[in-house]
Scaffold this motif. Structure first.
Motif, PDB file in Angstrom:
ATOM      1  N   GLN A   1      19.607 110.318  -3.958  1.00 43.34           N
ATOM      2  CA  GLN A   1      18.418 110.982  -3.990  1.00 43.34           C
ATOM      3  C   GLN A   1      18.600 112.527  -3.974  1.00 43.34           C
ATOM      4  O   GLN A   1      19.194 113.053  -3.130  1.00 43.34           O
ATOM      5  CB  GLN A   1      17.598 110.647  -2.903  1.00 43.34           C
TER       6      GLN A   1
ATOM      7  N   LEU B   1      16.174 115.990  -3.729  1.00 44.26           N
ATOM      8  CA  LEU B   1      14.840 116.282  -3.473  1.00 44.26           C
ATOM      9  C   LEU B   1      14.435 117.371  -4.470  1.00 44.26           C
ATOM     10  O   LEU B   1      13.073 117.122  -4.764  1.00 44.26           O
ATOM     11  CB  LEU B   1      15.143 117.044  -2.018  1.00 44.26           C
TER      12      LEU B   1
ATOM     13  N   ARG C   1      10.605 116.379 -11.697  1.00 44.63           N
ATOM     14  CA  ARG C   1      10.841 115.237 -10.965  1.00 44.63           C
ATOM     15  C   ARG C   1      10.399 115.049  -9.659  1.00 44.63           C
ATOM     16  O   ARG C   1      10.596 116.129  -8.842  1.00 44.63           O
ATOM     17  CB  ARG C   1      12.243 114.729 -10.983  1.00 44.63           C
ATOM     18  N   LYS C   2       9.844 113.856  -9.147  1.00 48.82           N
ATOM     19  CA  LYS C   2       9.299 113.715  -7.789  1.00 48.82           C
ATOM     20  C   LYS C   2      10.661 113.742  -6.853  1.00 48.82           C
ATOM     21  O   LYS C   2      11.713 113.248  -7.288  1.00 48.82           O
ATOM     22  CB  LYS C   2       8.476 112.326  -7.492  1.00 48.82           C
ATOM     23  N   ALA C   3      10.507 114.113  -5.616  1.00 45.24           N
ATOM     24  CA  ALA C   3      11.594 113.950  -4.521  1.00 45.24           C
ATOM     25  C   ALA C   3      11.955 112.574  -4.486  1.00 45.24           C
ATOM     26  O   ALA C   3      13.270 112.294  -4.284  1.00 45.24           O
ATOM     27  CB  ALA C   3      10.879 114.693  -3.386  1.00 45.24           C
ATOM     28  N   GLN C   4      11.168 111.577  -4.809  1.00 49.32           N
ATOM     29  CA  GLN C   4      11.497 110.147  -4.552  1.00 49.32           C
ATOM     30  C   GLN C   4      12.207 109.641  -5.710  1.00 49.32           C
ATOM     31  O   GLN C   4      12.854 108.290  -5.823  1.00 49.32           O
ATOM     32  CB  GLN C   4      10.262 109.434  -4.037  1.00 49.32           C
ATOM     33  N   SER C   5      12.412 110.443  -6.662  1.00 41.20           N
ATOM     34  CA  SER C   5      13.019 109.875  -8.075  1.00 41.20           C
ATOM     35  C   SER C   5      14.616 109.468  -7.527  1.00 41.20           C
ATOM     36  O   SER C   5      15.167 110.035  -6.852  1.00 41.20           O
ATOM     37  CB  SER C   5      13.118 110.932  -8.993  1.00 41.20           C
ATOM     38  N   LYS C   6      15.240 108.610  -8.545  1.00 39.37           N
ATOM     39  CA  LYS C   6      16.490 107.984  -8.034  1.00 39.37           C
ATOM     40  C   LYS C   6      17.426 108.725  -9.173  1.00 39.37           C
ATOM     41  O   LYS C   6      17.089 108.848 -10.288  1.00 39.37           O
ATOM     42  CB  LYS C   6      16.303 106.525  -8.396  1.00 39.37           C
ATOM     43  N   SER C   7      18.540 109.303  -8.757  1.00 39.93           N
ATOM     44  CA  SER C   7      19.468 110.101  -9.493  1.00 39.93           C
ATOM     45  C   SER C   7      20.715 109.247  -9.212  1.00 39.93           C
ATOM     46  O   SER C   7      20.633 108.067  -8.323  1.00 39.93           O
ATOM     47  CB  SER C   7      19.543 111.239  -9.280  1.00 39.93           C
TER      48      SER C   7
ATOM     49  N   PHE D   1      20.204 112.268   1.516  1.00 39.07           N
ATOM     50  CA  PHE D   1      19.915 112.973   0.305  1.00 39.07           C
ATOM     51  C   PHE D   1      20.670 114.206   0.136  1.00 39.07           C
ATOM     52  O   PHE D   1      21.023 114.823   1.202  1.00 39.07           O
ATOM     53  CB  PHE D   1      18.565 112.998   0.072  1.00 39.07           C
TER      54      PHE D   1
END
Length: 282
Positions: free
Chosen positions: A21, A23, A28-34, A222
């Protein structure tokens, strides 16, 4: 970059990816998965290296980017994101028997306690393949190939017959049915290791390489920024490669950070690669 170039010269590579993650990623939202990708060489390589690479994407474009100009065999799991680069560059794609085994272990848990079922039968076949690998671990590449072409192939032929017979009578949506479907769909990739004595039987090498990052992620949770995630990838690459080459990470990094600012040529940089250290000293 030099570690990456070294890896691309190898005959066999392992590859895997794990979520991370970040931030602050634009758009993209902070909760997005990278994802943190890992690339490492076979255990039998004369020199050892592992490369970590951060990307906000899990698409097949990342393996294409990391494996550009690579010509060899790629050991990965069943994720289809790896297929594009294998097809375009005519790479030998190898399948992971540890993943196949894991699915039958899950299926076994759903069997009545104390009962032996088809999951046990599949696991028995797979265990025989691993037992053979243990017996030929110290053999030469040619000797290992001969053993695989005789003993391992005999076991695999029996497993194929068992699978064809058992799959027809197993509910496809059950855990056992899904394990059989995975085995069937990945079959030609899974049996590929029989063709060369230097091919690995599974992708445990990559999973073991990425484990320190996974353990660390449980603590720090994160990365704040993309730059931070990339810096993390660089540091993990250096530290884990140092460990693979039997160097104490702190002592190694201390020398790197002391000498790198004064490096003026490519030879100066190469002198800092972990495998160019002698007893921890440049």
């Amino acid at each position: 970059n030099r570690i990456h170039e070294f890896l691309l010269e190898q005959c066999v590579l392992h590859m895997d990816e794990t979520p991370v993650q970040v931030l602050n990623e634009p758009g993209r939202k902070a909760q997005s998965k990278s994802y943190m990708w890992v690339l490492t060489c076979a255990q039998e390589s004369a020199l050892q290296a592992v490369l970590f690479h951060y990307s906000p994407s899990r698409s097949g474009d990342i393996p294409k980017q990391l494996l550009e100009n690579f010509q060899g065999a790629l050991m990965v799991d069943g994720y289809e994101g790896y297929q594009a680069v294998c097809s375009e560059q005519n790479l030998t794609r190898l399948g992971c028997w540890a993943h196949a085994r894991r699915k039958f272990v899950d299926a076994k848990r759903e069997q009545p306690k104390g009962k032996t079922g088809k999951a046990d039968q599949a696991l028995s076949f797979i265990q025989k393949l691993y037992n053979i690998e243990r017996t030929c671990k110290e053999k030469s590449v040619d000797e290992r190939l001969e053993i695989r072409q005789t003993q391992s192939k005999e076991t695999i032929d029996k497993l194929r017959k068992w699978l064809d017979k058992s799959q027809a009578t197993t509910p496809p949506k059950s855990s056992l049915g899904k394990a059989m479907a995975y085995l069937n769909n990945q079959w030609f990739r899974l049996v590929g290791y029989l063709d060369d004595g230097q091919y690995p039987i599974d992708n445990n090498r990559a999973e073991n390489s990425i484990r320190p990052f996974v353990i660390g992620r449980k603590n720090w949770l994160f990365s704040h920024s993309q730059k931070g995630a990339s810096s993390s990838a660089n540091l993990y690459s250096l530290i884990e490669t140092a460990k693979l080459n039997d160097l104490e990470p702190y002592a190694y990094l201390k020398q790197v950070f002391t000498r790198l600012p004064n490096a003026e040529t490519l030879d100066d940089v190469d002198a800092l690669l972990p495998w160019n250290f002698k007893d921890g000293v440049v």
